[in-house]
Write a protein that holds these residues in place. Structure first.
Motif, PDB file in Angstrom:
ATOM      1  N   UNK A  18       0.576  -1.436  -0.079  1.00 22.26           N
ATOM      2  CA  UNK A  18      -0.073  -0.047  -0.061  1.00 22.26           C
ATOM      3  C   UNK A  18       0.330   1.300  -0.582  1.00 22.26           C
ATOM      4  N   UNK A  19      -0.203   2.240   0.337  1.00 19.53           N
ATOM      5  CA  UNK A  19       0.716   3.593  -0.099  1.00 19.53           C
ATOM      6  C   UNK A  19       1.563   4.524   0.566  1.00 19.53           C
ATOM      7  N   UNK A  20       0.675   4.597   1.842  1.00 21.22           N
ATOM      8  CA  UNK A  20       1.586   5.359   2.904  1.00 21.22           C
ATOM      9  C   UNK A  20       1.094   4.763   4.614  1.00 21.22           C
ATOM     10  N   UNK A  21       2.206   4.432   4.588  1.00 17.06           N
ATOM     11  CA  UNK A  21       2.796   4.490   6.426  1.00 17.06           C
ATOM     12  C   UNK A  21       2.521   5.269   7.439  1.00 17.06           C
ATOM     13  N   UNK A  22       2.100   5.529   8.497  1.00 18.01           N
ATOM     14  CA  UNK A  22       2.189   7.037   8.884  1.00 18.01           C
ATOM     15  C   UNK A  22       2.279   6.982  10.336  1.00 18.01           C
ATOM     16  N   UNK A  23       3.203   7.254  11.307  1.00 17.58           N
ATOM     17  CA  UNK A  23       3.212   7.663  12.687  1.00 17.58           C
ATOM     18  C   UNK A  23       4.062   8.361  13.231  1.00 17.58           C
ATOM     19  N   UNK A  24       4.081   8.532  14.851  1.00 20.19           N
ATOM     20  CA  UNK A  24       5.044   9.656  15.194  1.00 20.19           C
ATOM     21  C   UNK A  24       6.224   8.797  15.063  1.00 20.19           C
ATOM     22  N   UNK A  25       7.371   9.360  15.434  1.00 20.45           N
ATOM     23  CA  UNK A  25       9.159   9.218  14.916  1.00 20.45           C
ATOM     24  C   UNK A  25       9.131   8.089  16.018  1.00 20.45           C
ATOM     25  N   UNK A  26       8.587   8.360  16.858  1.00 16.13           N
ATOM     26  CA  UNK A  26       9.693   6.984  18.189  1.00 16.13           C
ATOM     27  C   UNK A  26       8.841   5.723  17.646  1.00 16.13           C
ATOM     28  N   UNK A  27       7.921   5.819  16.488  1.00 15.40           N
ATOM     29  CA  UNK A  27       7.475   4.283  16.201  1.00 15.40           C
ATOM     30  C   UNK A  27       8.484   3.378  15.249  1.00 15.40           C
ATOM     31  N   UNK A  28       9.363   4.655  14.581  1.00 10.54           N
ATOM     32  CA  UNK A  28       9.935   3.687  14.058  1.00 10.54           C
ATOM     33  C   UNK A  28      11.070   2.908  14.408  1.00 10.54           C
ATOM     34  N   UNK A  29      11.495   2.854  15.360  1.00  8.74           N
ATOM     35  CA  UNK A  29      11.976   1.830  16.389  1.00  8.74           C
ATOM     36  C   UNK A  29      11.760   1.942  17.333  1.00  8.74           C
ATOM     37  N   UNK A  30      11.032   0.401  18.108  1.00 11.61           N
ATOM     38  CA  UNK A  30      10.468  -0.574  17.187  1.00 11.61           C
ATOM     39  C   UNK A  30       9.440  -1.153  16.404  1.00 11.61           C
ATOM     40  N   UNK A  31       8.690  -0.393  16.507  1.00 11.18           N
ATOM     41  CA  UNK A  31       6.843  -0.750  15.741  1.00 11.18           C
ATOM     42  C   UNK A  31       6.888  -0.837  14.805  1.00 11.18           C
ATOM     43  N   UNK A  32       7.326  -0.193  13.650  1.00 16.61           N
ATOM     44  CA  UNK A  32       7.482  -0.301  12.524  1.00 16.61           C
ATOM     45  C   UNK A  32       8.555  -0.619  11.954  1.00 16.61           C
ATOM     46  N   UNK A  33       9.343  -0.542  12.600  1.00 18.33           N
ATOM     47  CA  UNK A  33      10.703  -1.705  12.076  1.00 18.33           C
ATOM     48  C   UNK A  33      10.557  -3.022  11.508  1.00 18.33           C
ATOM     49  N   UNK A  34       9.435  -3.637  13.185  1.00 17.49           N
ATOM     50  CA  UNK A  34       9.010  -4.855  13.699  1.00 17.49           C
ATOM     51  C   UNK A  34       7.500  -5.348  13.131  1.00 17.49           C
ATOM     52  N   UNK A  35       7.122  -4.147  12.557  1.00 10.69           N
ATOM     53  CA  UNK A  35       5.873  -4.607  11.387  1.00 10.69           C
ATOM     54  C   UNK A  35       6.348  -4.800  10.374  1.00 10.69           C
ATOM     55  N   UNK A  36       7.392  -3.854   9.769  1.00 10.04           N
ATOM     56  CA  UNK A  36       7.968  -4.310   8.473  1.00 10.04           C
ATOM     57  C   UNK A  36       8.629  -5.264   8.319  1.00 10.04           C
ATOM     58  N   UNK A  37       9.604  -6.223   9.346  1.00  9.51           N
ATOM     59  CA  UNK A  37       9.970  -7.108   9.567  1.00  9.51           C
ATOM     60  C   UNK A  37       8.478  -8.274   9.758  1.00  9.51           C
ATOM     61  N   UNK A  38       7.840  -8.690  10.422  1.00  9.39           N
ATOM     62  CA  UNK A  38       6.890  -9.632  10.155  1.00  9.39           C
ATOM     63  C   UNK A  38       6.506  -9.382   9.400  1.00  9.39           C
ATOM     64  N   UNK A  39       5.582  -8.612   8.356  1.00  7.45           N
ATOM     65  CA  UNK A  39       5.368  -8.118   7.231  1.00  7.45           C
ATOM     66  C   UNK A  39       5.409  -9.047   5.892  1.00  7.45           C
ATOM     67  N   UNK A  40       6.735  -9.159   6.348  1.00  7.12           N
ATOM     68  CA  UNK A  40       7.817  -9.559   5.163  1.00  7.12           C
ATOM     69  C   UNK A  40       8.079 -11.368   5.107  1.00  7.12           C
ATOM     70  N   UNK A  41       8.106 -11.004   6.232  1.00  4.02           N
ATOM     71  CA  UNK A  41       8.326 -12.797   6.668  1.00  4.02           C
ATOM     72  C   UNK A  41       7.651 -13.485   6.650  1.00  4.02           C
ATOM     73  N   UNK A  42       5.964 -13.249   6.402  1.00  3.39           N
ATOM     74  CA  UNK A  42       4.993 -13.655   6.376  1.00  3.39           C
ATOM     75  C   UNK A  42       4.616 -13.750   4.732  1.00  3.39           C
ATOM     76  N   UNK A  43       4.492 -12.591   4.276  1.00  5.68           N
ATOM     77  CA  UNK A  43       4.367 -12.623   2.641  1.00  5.68           C
ATOM     78  C   UNK A  43       5.345 -11.364   1.862  1.00  5.68           C
ATOM     79  N   UNK A  44       6.672 -12.194   1.309  1.00 10.93           N
ATOM     80  CA  UNK A  44       7.878 -11.339   0.907  1.00 10.93           C
ATOM     81  C   UNK A  44       7.217  -9.912  -0.170  1.00 10.93           C
ATOM     82  N   UNK A  45       6.222 -10.526  -0.155  1.00  9.18           N
ATOM     83  CA  UNK A  45       5.966  -9.046  -1.275  1.00  9.18           C
ATOM     84  C   UNK A  45       5.751  -7.601  -0.894  1.00  9.18           C
ATOM     85  N   UNK A  46       5.137  -8.408   0.336  1.00 12.21           N
ATOM     86  CA  UNK A  46       4.813  -6.864   1.331  1.00 12.21           C
ATOM     87  C   UNK A  46       5.275  -5.589   1.816  1.00 12.21           C
TER      88      UNK A  46
END
Length: 528
Positions: free
Chosen positions: A229-257
């Motif tokens: 999808x196009x845009x994922x947003x949030x406060x910069x405090x979410x870059x790590x760990x929240x968004x970092x972990x989101x990105x990892x688990x999404x791609x771990x399940x579906x590499x095309x994420x």
């Protein structure tokens, strides 16, 4: 706009992944899919939350203005350690507590004129999707289960930390959770947590438990927006760990994420420290709008570029409030003057000077907003148009008085009268000029979410009421002081008169002497 006006600039947004501004090109032409991480509803929201949701509301509104059909998803994390703890302390259920604060949050958002997202899912309504995603990650060998818990294995995912740019050996284990010595790597994070005594739980293939913090957004964003999808947003405090972990688990399940553009807003600081509930150095949205109009808070937050940190201070809020009052008062005066001419078909065009100003403002607005939402420049850009309205109002009133006098006297020669009329604007031209300026300002304020929901008159009254509250005065007490000052002036006690005016000025109340008497308006407090 003039026919030869250049086409509007293309939208560029700063991508936290690539660390640069990029041309925004949606995956599907004319449509934008956007996910923004929402609140954990265990208390009233603070102005750090307002910062994030006003920033993404501005983006949402601007995308809609540009003609995009926007699917905007913002979640509620309605199951979490903090919610459980607070519910136990309050002697109520987790559902009751979270639902109550979700309602309060939505009231705050409405006050700040943040448009409702397309969808506002709750984690507890998506447990099934979360379990499916965890199962997929396990099947792909990127996670491991033990004693009812499921952990993501960061060692199995070489791209880990690609968003934050951190080094794994600098990585502190987890956030929100204590370190678990059973983990294969201290950086591994929970996808599923085994139920503890007295906690809410759901049945799963790994036993009774509940989701980890990060997995929820991966599951819900995929469910509503797809894996890309196009845009994922949030406060910069979410870059790590929240968004970092989101990105990892999404791609771990579906590499095309993939998220095409990661966007993060800056903090609100108090005394140069990040404002947060855990540090107890925060103000709730309610605290602020108890003393300031919600549009003053919105203006204050937008006055700093969304990626920068905002430093909270009473002075900055006073300046924002004063600016909002000036904008609304100018528009109100313009509305009042033009009320009798609305609907009339005037035969003259908008004067060239004002038409050029409107065209210039329109193109500069688009240029600033399309350059990663430069709201600071946009808010400053209203100044010339507001000055032009006030200048036209003043000149128009003088012209009306002059024409009235001419009418009464009827002694001037026809030739002289024609000469005077040629040397200045005609009444119809002033009217057209003010209509054009007013329309441009209102249109752009609407895109920014800054037009008051009520009438301008009502908004001005609310701004004045808040100013009185900050000053510790009532309308009656203020009127008494105005009368005392009038009596002092009458008795030539000018020191006393000046003292009253200065004391009120130091409290944010400005007095103005007019032919009909003394009136007051809120102002930025003057130093005594």
């Amino acid at each position: 706009m003039a026919e030869n006006a250049k086409p509007p600039p293309q939208l560029e947004l700063f991508n936290s992944m690539t660390k640069k501004k990029e041309l925004f090109e949606p995956l599907v032409e004319g449509k934008v899919r956007m996910y923004v991480c929402g609140v954990t509803p265990y208390d009233f929201s603070h102005i750090g939350h307002a910062r994030a949701y006003v920033a993404f509301d501005v983006l949402y509104r601007y995308l809609k203005f540009l003609g995009y059909e926007v699917e905007y998803v913002r979640n509620f994390t309605d199951i979490d350690d903090k919610i459980i703890k607070r519910a136990n302390e309050a002697g109520e259920t987790v559902t009751s507590l979270s639902s109550r604060f979700i309602s309060e949050f939505l009231l705050d958002m409405a006050q700040l004129q943040c448009l409702p997202p397309t969808c506002e899912p709750r984690v507890t309504d998506h447990i099934e999707h979360i379990i499916e995603l965890i199962t997929k990650i396990l099947e792909n060998g990127k996670a491991y289960a033990m004693e009812g818990d499921v952990y993501f294995s960061v060692d199995s995912f070489p791209e880990y930390l690609s968003l934050s740019g951190r080094k794994l050996d600098h990585n502190l284990a987890g956030s929100r959770v204590a370190v678990d010595t059973r983990k294969r790597n201290p950086a591994d994070f929970a996808l599923w947590k085994a139920a503890k005594e007295g906690e809410p739980f759901w049945e799963s293939p790994w036993g009774r438990g509940r989701p980890g913090w990060h997995i929820e957004c991966s599951a819900m964003s995929a469910h509503y927006l797809g894996h890309v999808f196009d845009i994922h947003g949030g406060g910069k405090d979410l870059i790590f760990p929240h968004h970092e972990n989101e990105l990892a688990q999404s791609r771990a399940a579906y590499p095309e994420s993939e998220v095409k553009c990661w966007m993060h807003n800056g903090f609100v600081n108090k005394d140069d420290q990040k404002m947060s509930k855990s540090d107890k150095n925060f103000f709730t949205i309610r605290d602020i709008i108890d003393l300031y109009h919600p549009m003053a808070l919105r203006f204050f937050l937008m006055r700093t570029h969304y990626r920068g940190d905002v430093n909270h201070s009473d002075k900055a809020l006073e300046i924002a409030s004063d600016r909002v009052y000036y904008i609304y008062q100018t528009l109100y005066d313009c509305e009042e003057q033009l009320s009798q001419y609305r609907g009339e078909n005037l035969s003259v065009p908008v004067p060239v000077e004002e038409q050029d100003m409107v065209n210039k403002h329109h193109s500069e607005f688009l240029e600033s907003m399309s350059d990663d939402l430069r709201t600071t420049d946009v808010l400053d850009g209203f100044t010339d148009l507001l000055k032009a309205i006030n200048s036209n109002l003043t000149d128009f009133k003088k012209l009306q008085q002059k024409l009235e006098q001419q009418k009464k006297k009827q002694q001037q020669q026809k030739q002289q009268k024609q000469k005077q009329q040629q040397a200045q604007k005609q009444p119809e031209e002033y009217i057209e000029a003010m209509f054009a300026l007013e329309t441009e300002i209102k249109n752009k304020l609407s895109i920014l979410g800054m037009m008051p929901p009520s009438s301008l008159a009502e908004a001005l009254k609310q701004l004045k009421d808040k100013a009185l509250k900050r000053a510790g005065l009532t309308e009656e007490l203020l009127q008494e002081q105005i009368e005392q000052r009038a009596a002092a002036r009458k008795n030539k006690q000018f020191d006393l008169s000046d003292q009253i005016r200065k004391q009120l000025g130091s409290k944010g109340i400005a007095l103005m002497d007019e032919p009909t008497g003394t009136v007051w308006r809120p102002c930025e407090p003057e130093s005594e």
